[in-house]
Design a protein around this motif. Sequence first.
Motif: not given
Length: 126
Positions: A53-73
């Motif tokens: 559930g913690d953030v492991f990075g981000t993905v940036e699209a033309v209009k937004t930035v979104s966090d990437l969440f770890m599915p499992i530890t």
Amino acid sequence: MNFPSELKYTKDHEWIRIEGNEAIVGITEFAQGELGDIVYIDINSVGSEVAEGDVFGTVEAVKTVSDLFMPITGTVLEVNEKLDASPELVNTDPYGDGWMVKIGIKDPAQLETLLSADAYKSQVGA
């Protein structure tokens, strides 16, 4: 829309493919479609243990930035280097060349809490 049955999914639109004691993680076709054209991936967690559930990075699209969440530890073992030069691979091949990270699985029991392809498909209304 594609929902590969061999994958597990999160409510936050990540997918995970189990390969023994390791797993590959990416974002779903649905997620990349919602984000639009992806222009940059920022993942600086190689070598770090990231909790479920913690953030492991981000993905940036033309209009937004979104966090990437770890599915499992797990410990981030590798980042897909192809994404540095070609972040659009997430748009064109989200379940193949557009994968994000490879992790070492810490607690395989956490996999039981993830969604099946059918459950994820129902969640996104497809």
